[in-house]
Scaffold this active site. Structure first.
Site, PDB file in Angstrom:
ATOM      1  N   LYS A  44       0.854  -1.197   0.000  1.00  0.00           N
ATOM      2  CA  LYS A  44       0.000   0.000   0.000  1.00  0.00           C
ATOM      3  C   LYS A  44       0.889   1.246   0.000  1.00  0.00           C
ATOM      4  O   LYS A  44       1.850   1.324   0.761  1.00  0.00           O
ATOM      5  CB  LYS A  44      -0.907   0.013   1.237  1.00  0.00           C
ATOM      6  CG  LYS A  44      -1.672   1.327   1.462  1.00  0.00           C
ATOM      7  CD  LYS A  44      -2.701   1.623   0.386  1.00  0.00           C
ATOM      8  CE  LYS A  44      -3.320   3.018   0.540  1.00  0.00           C
ATOM      9  NZ  LYS A  44      -4.215   3.362  -0.591  1.00  0.00           N
ATOM     10  N   CYS A 127      -2.138   9.899  -6.794  1.00  0.00           N
ATOM     11  CA  CYS A 127      -3.289   9.673  -5.917  1.00  0.00           C
ATOM     12  C   CYS A 127      -4.317  10.783  -6.114  1.00  0.00           C
ATOM     13  O   CYS A 127      -4.015  11.958  -5.929  1.00  0.00           O
ATOM     14  CB  CYS A 127      -2.894   9.619  -4.450  1.00  0.00           C
ATOM     15  SG  CYS A 127      -4.377   9.440  -3.419  1.00  0.00           S
TER      16      CYS A 127
HETATM   17  O1  RRO Z   1      -5.623   5.793  -1.070  1.00  0.00           O
HETATM   18  C1  RRO Z   1      -6.247   6.230  -2.065  1.00  0.00           C
HETATM   19  O2  RRO Z   1      -7.268   6.917  -1.958  1.00  0.00           O
HETATM   20  C2  RRO Z   1      -5.797   5.972  -3.429  1.00  0.00           C
HETATM   21  C3  RRO Z   1      -4.500   6.155  -3.852  1.00  0.00           C
HETATM   22 BR1  RRO Z   1      -3.103   6.601  -2.707  1.00  0.00          BR
HETATM   23  C4  RRO Z   1      -4.185   5.997  -5.228  1.00  0.00           C
HETATM   24  O3  RRO Z   1      -3.058   6.165  -5.685  1.00  0.00           O
HETATM   25  N1  RRO Z   1      -5.201   5.655  -6.070  1.00  0.00           N
HETATM   26  C5  RRO Z   1      -6.461   5.472  -5.650  1.00  0.00           C
HETATM   27  O4  RRO Z   1      -7.333   5.157  -6.465  1.00  0.00           O
HETATM   28  N2  RRO Z   1      -6.756   5.620  -4.314  1.00  0.00           N
END
Ligand code: RRO
Length: 309
Positions: A44, A127
């Site tokens: 993650k 993100c």
């Molecule tokens: O954690 C998120 O909301 C998230 C991330 Br870091 C990302 O790179 N892509 C996404 O769809 N959700």
């Protein structure tokens, strides 16, 4: 049939990896991925400090895909660095980092540089869900600046996770920048940012944060993923490998991403729905298709897409 593939110094027994953010927040989940038939494991996206993420509900599945506004919930970089440096390396690990404050990415890279970690590092520049923060991948000056700073201090294999692009001039401009750096790989695409899914019965959004806006994944985004993989494969220098991500539901989808130029393939929404036993099914389906087509290895069809006539 040989499904092996290589990204930088890392040899994968097969091209399938979890997409960052799916089944990879805790050591328990990561252990399940390591024990699965996935070719590699991504962690993650980590920030310097642990985060609990956005308010729930923050993820929803629908027939054609998913929407999420997780908001980067994670256990913090030290947790993942400890995981990847103490667990047995039976398959390659891709350590993902994502810091809403760009300077924190440099601190994170320095911590990885100074550790014994020998796998791939994936710097997430895409993100879409941190409230008040733009996606760095859409700001080309910021993209170039962070790569300049990163490669001043980081000498281990480094890749970046990109947002989807939708304009051919954008592909040209981004590839021009990326080709100036010793990147080991790109991972394309992250979710299609700031989509909106609604429930017509309750007349509500499916997720709570950001007024319901969130990253779209799954079948909705497969053509965007194929296009981004293919556009970058035809523009990037051959030393930059490509992890293709977006819309994989079966072995044919994996085949198509590799046909468009992917070296490896990661799976998000479908993994979320089906769990790690999905990897065996995808491999079985890919092998069956390769046997039918008389392709003995991924290299025999990778980036061999032909135009319609
Ligand atoms: O954690 C998120 O909301 C998230 C991330 Br870091 C990302 O790179 N892509 C996404 O769809 N959700």
């Amino acid at each position: 049939i040989d499904l092996s593939t290589t990204i930088g110094p890392n040899q994968f027994s097969n091209p399938l990896i979890n997409a960052a953010g799916v089944w990879d927040e805790t050591a328990l989940e990561l252990d399940e991925l390591v024990a699965s038939t996935a070719g590699g494991v991504t962690t993650k996206s980590a920030t310097l400090e642990p985060r609990s993420g956005n308010q729930r509900p923050r993820y929803a599945d629908v027939a054609l895909g998913s929407i999420n506004s997780m908001g980067l919930p994670n256990q913090g970089l030290k947790y993942y660095l400890n995981y990847v440096t103490t667990h047995d390396a039976s398959k390659p690990i891709d350590l993902s980092i994502a810091n809403p404050n760009p300077m924190d990415n440099l601190t994170a890279l320095q911590m990885i540089q100074d550790s014994s970690f020998q796998g791939l590092t994936e710097l997430n520049l895409s993100c879409p869900n941190v409230i008040g923060k733009p996606q760095i991948g859409y700001d080309l000056a910021a993209l170039k600046q962070i790569l300049q700073q990163a490669f001043k201090l980081f000498t281990k294999p480094l890749g970046i996770k990109l947002p989807p692009y939708f304009d051919l001039q954008q592909f040209d401009a981004v590839a021009d920048i990326l080709n100036q750096f010793p990147l080991t790989f790109i991972n394309t695409i992250n979710s299609v940012g700031n989509g909106l899914l609604v429930d017509p019965t309750s007349e509500r959004t499916l997720i709570e944060p950001k007024g319901g806006f969130g990253g779209i994944g799954g079948a909705y985004v497969k053509p965007v993923a194929l296009a981004n993989v293919h556009a970058f494969r035809s523009r990037l220098k051959p030393t930059i490998k490509i992890i293709g991500t977006g819309g994989v539901r079966n072995g044919t989808d994996v085949f198509e991403l590799i046909l468009c130029g992917a070296d490896a393939v990661s799976v998000g929404t479908t993994l979320m729905q089906a769990g790690p036993q999905l990897f065996t099914k995808l491999q079985d389906e890919l092998i069956q298709l390769m046997v039918q087509k008389h392709y003995p290895s991924l290299a025999t069809f990778r980036n061999q897409l032909k135009a319609a006539h």
